[in-house]
Scaffold this active site. Structure first.
Site, PDB file in Angstrom:
ATOM      1  N   TYR A  25      20.615 -35.728   9.830  1.00 13.90           N
ATOM      2  CA  TYR A  25      19.547 -34.969  10.465  1.00 13.90           C
ATOM      3  C   TYR A  25      18.324 -35.851  10.673  1.00 13.90           C
ATOM      4  O   TYR A  25      18.220 -36.942  10.102  1.00 13.90           O
ATOM      5  CB  TYR A  25      19.184 -33.738   9.638  1.00 13.90           C
ATOM      6  CG  TYR A  25      18.402 -34.016   8.366  1.00 13.90           C
ATOM      7  CD1 TYR A  25      17.030 -33.758   8.308  1.00 13.90           C
ATOM      8  CD2 TYR A  25      19.019 -34.508   7.220  1.00 13.90           C
ATOM      9  CE1 TYR A  25      16.300 -34.000   7.154  1.00 13.90           C
ATOM     10  CE2 TYR A  25      18.308 -34.753   6.061  1.00 13.90           C
ATOM     11  CZ  TYR A  25      16.949 -34.500   6.029  1.00 13.90           C
ATOM     12  OH  TYR A  25      16.233 -34.750   4.889  1.00 13.90           O
TER      13      TYR A  25
ATOM     14  N   ARG B 139      16.566 -44.424  13.809  1.00 18.52           N
ATOM     15  CA  ARG B 139      17.068 -44.137  12.457  1.00 18.52           C
ATOM     16  C   ARG B 139      18.280 -43.214  12.520  1.00 18.52           C
ATOM     17  O   ARG B 139      19.231 -43.372  11.742  1.00 18.52           O
ATOM     18  CB  ARG B 139      15.968 -43.523  11.599  1.00 18.52           C
ATOM     19  CG  ARG B 139      16.399 -43.319  10.140  1.00 18.52           C
ATOM     20  CD  ARG B 139      15.250 -42.859   9.253  1.00 18.52           C
ATOM     21  NE  ARG B 139      14.736 -41.554   9.650  1.00 18.52           N
ATOM     22  CZ  ARG B 139      13.730 -40.944   9.031  1.00 18.52           C
ATOM     23  NH1 ARG B 139      13.121 -41.528   8.007  1.00 18.52           N
ATOM     24  NH2 ARG B 139      13.300 -39.758   9.436  1.00 18.52           N
TER      25      ARG B 139
ATOM     26  N   ARG C 109      39.988 -27.810   7.575  1.00 22.39           N
ATOM     27  CA  ARG C 109      39.386 -28.399   6.377  1.00 22.39           C
ATOM     28  C   ARG C 109      40.312 -29.441   5.761  1.00 22.39           C
ATOM     29  O   ARG C 109      41.395 -29.128   5.273  1.00 22.39           O
ATOM     30  CB  ARG C 109      39.052 -27.317   5.344  1.00 22.39           C
ATOM     31  CG  ARG C 109      38.165 -27.836   4.219  1.00 22.39           C
ATOM     32  CD  ARG C 109      37.822 -26.735   3.208  1.00 22.39           C
ATOM     33  NE  ARG C 109      36.771 -27.170   2.306  1.00 22.39           N
ATOM     34  CZ  ARG C 109      36.969 -27.943   1.233  1.00 22.39           C
ATOM     35  NH1 ARG C 109      38.193 -28.362   0.940  1.00 22.39           N
ATOM     36  NH2 ARG C 109      35.953 -28.302   0.457  1.00 22.39           N
TER      37      ARG C 109
ATOM     38  N   HIS D 184      39.574 -33.477   3.742  1.00 24.00           N
ATOM     39  CA  HIS D 184      38.536 -34.433   3.389  1.00 24.00           C
ATOM     40  C   HIS D 184      38.500 -35.632   4.342  1.00 24.00           C
ATOM     41  O   HIS D 184      37.426 -36.140   4.665  1.00 24.00           O
ATOM     42  CB  HIS D 184      38.720 -34.915   1.950  1.00 24.00           C
ATOM     43  CG  HIS D 184      38.315 -33.900   0.920  1.00 24.00           C
ATOM     44  ND1 HIS D 184      39.043 -32.761   0.680  1.00 24.00           N
ATOM     45  CD2 HIS D 184      37.248 -33.857   0.085  1.00 24.00           C
ATOM     46  CE1 HIS D 184      38.453 -32.051  -0.272  1.00 24.00           C
ATOM     47  NE2 HIS D 184      37.352 -32.698  -0.645  1.00 24.00           N
TER      48      HIS D 184
ATOM     49  N   LYS E 131      20.168 -40.623   6.236  1.00 26.10           N
ATOM     50  CA  LYS E 131      19.515 -39.302   6.242  1.00 26.10           C
ATOM     51  C   LYS E 131      20.574 -38.211   6.400  1.00 26.10           C
ATOM     52  O   LYS E 131      20.696 -37.539   7.447  1.00 26.10           O
ATOM     53  CB  LYS E 131      18.462 -39.227   7.343  1.00 26.10           C
ATOM     54  CG  LYS E 131      17.428 -38.122   7.122  1.00 26.10           C
ATOM     55  CD  LYS E 131      16.254 -38.289   8.071  1.00 26.10           C
ATOM     56  CE  LYS E 131      15.250 -37.154   7.934  1.00 26.10           C
ATOM     57  NZ  LYS E 131      14.551 -37.146   6.632  1.00 26.10           N
TER      58      LYS E 131
ATOM     59  N   GLU F 198      11.496 -42.266  -4.906  1.00 29.88           N
ATOM     60  CA  GLU F 198      10.792 -41.557  -3.835  1.00 29.88           C
ATOM     61  C   GLU F 198      10.697 -40.089  -4.203  1.00 29.88           C
ATOM     62  O   GLU F 198      11.211 -39.653  -5.239  1.00 29.88           O
ATOM     63  CB  GLU F 198      11.523 -41.721  -2.510  1.00 29.88           C
ATOM     64  CG  GLU F 198      12.932 -41.153  -2.511  1.00 29.88           C
ATOM     65  CD  GLU F 198      13.674 -41.378  -1.193  1.00 29.88           C
ATOM     66  OE1 GLU F 198      13.006 -41.658  -0.183  1.00 29.88           O
ATOM     67  OE2 GLU F 198      14.908 -41.254  -1.194  1.00 29.88           O
TER      68      GLU F 198
ATOM     69  N   LEU G 203      14.878 -43.375   1.382  1.00 27.35           N
ATOM     70  CA  LEU G 203      14.991 -43.169   2.813  1.00 27.35           C
ATOM     71  C   LEU G 203      13.938 -44.028   3.510  1.00 27.35           C
ATOM     72  O   LEU G 203      12.798 -44.120   3.051  1.00 27.35           O
ATOM     73  CB  LEU G 203      14.766 -41.703   3.154  1.00 27.35           C
ATOM     74  CG  LEU G 203      14.888 -41.345   4.628  1.00 27.35           C
ATOM     75  CD1 LEU G 203      16.334 -41.485   5.101  1.00 27.35           C
ATOM     76  CD2 LEU G 203      14.379 -39.934   4.882  1.00 27.35           C
TER      77      LEU G 203
END
Length: 285
Positions: A33, A52, A100, A102, A149, A182, A207
């Protein structure tokens, strides 16, 4: 006015904006995101945020759902349809919808994309900055690639709730060596008694904050002494100032850490000046 969301090629009222139950973002947090500030109806540092995003996708072996130019157009249209003048635009891309399993889904599975935008209380944020916020410290129990992120943020959620339970606004993660990494949703900074501005290097342990990157330019423009290195919790307790940075808060002074006042317990001159000058160095689209 009903808020509008962009979901996989369509602009939809919020109540009708849905994703598939087998979207890998829902099943595995298999996605990334970005959050970009909107100021005066314009995105701040779009180029850096898209860069990014591309890096995060590459690290997870995911592809962009559209070109960066097209993505910028959709983000701006989402901002326009939601009539956001000052706020944020949120972008999420997942590996898509598949049975579904993995392992990665079959080649050609289309990524899923969701974009939303909302207004923030800019005046309220400024009032908070004038007073400063409290933070707590918590053990850093996250995975080793927080430079990506990713949408998998459960440790951050728990840290934020721990801060709220203790009357604080933010939590700072601390590694096994007693060094601050952070915040749960921010980058962490201190100003030493000698006036040096310190923040952790942008390694895999934090990040790579866009606001952080811009602020380094502000620091240099103001002629402040700057050093990228880890700092301890004890250094933070003894600092002249402390603050956090993020797209939604810009520069937010920290006045208490674990219940202890930072210096005189009021926002410092350095953080205040950095917040004042930030937009002189950010990119506006």
């Amino acid at each position: 006015m009903s808020r509008i969301a962009y979901v996989n090629g369509r602009y939809l009222p919020r109540h009708a904006a849905m994703v598939h139950i087998e979207d890998r973002g829902y099943q595995f947090s298999d996605g990334v995101y970005e959050v970009c500030e909107v100021r005066g109806g314009r995105m701040v540092d779009e180029r850096r945020h898209i860069g990014r995003l591309q890096r995060s996708l590459a690290e997870l072996r995911m592809r962009m759902p559209m070109s960066s130019v097209a993505l910028g157009i959709v983000m701006r249209e989402t901002i326009r349809q939601n009539r956001v003048r000052d706020g944020i635009v949120y972008l999420q891309i997942t590996r898509g919808v598949a049975r579904r399993d993995h392992a990665f889904p079959p080649p050609g599975t289309a990524p899923s994309i969701v974009i939303t935008a909302r207004t923030l209380d800019v005046a309220g944020n400024a009032r908070t900055a004038a007073e400063g916020i409290a933070v707590i410290t918590v053990p850093d129990n996250r995975w080793a690639r927080v430079d990506i992120k990713a949408i998998a943020l459960l440790p951050n959620v728990l840290a934020k709730q721990a801060a709220r339970d203790r009357g604080a606004k933010e939590a700072w993660f601390v590694d096994g060596a007693g060094l601050v990494t952070e915040g749960a949703s921010t980058n962490a900074w201190i100003v030493t008694l000698g006036g040096k501005v310190i923040t952790r290097p942008a390694d895999n342990g934090i990040l790579r904050g866009i606001t952080r990157s811009v602020l380094i330019d502000v620091i240099k423009a103001q002629g402040l002494e700057f050093e990228e290195r880890p700092f301890t919790v004890e250094e933070a307790y003894a600092a002249r100032e402390a603050f956090v940075t993020s797209a939604s808060q810009i520069v937010m002074p920290v006045v208490r850490i674990d219940g202890r006042p930072v210096a005189n317990g009021a926002p410092g001159l350095v953080a205040t000046a950095l917040r004042r000058d930030f937009y002189q160095h950010a990119e506006w689209v």
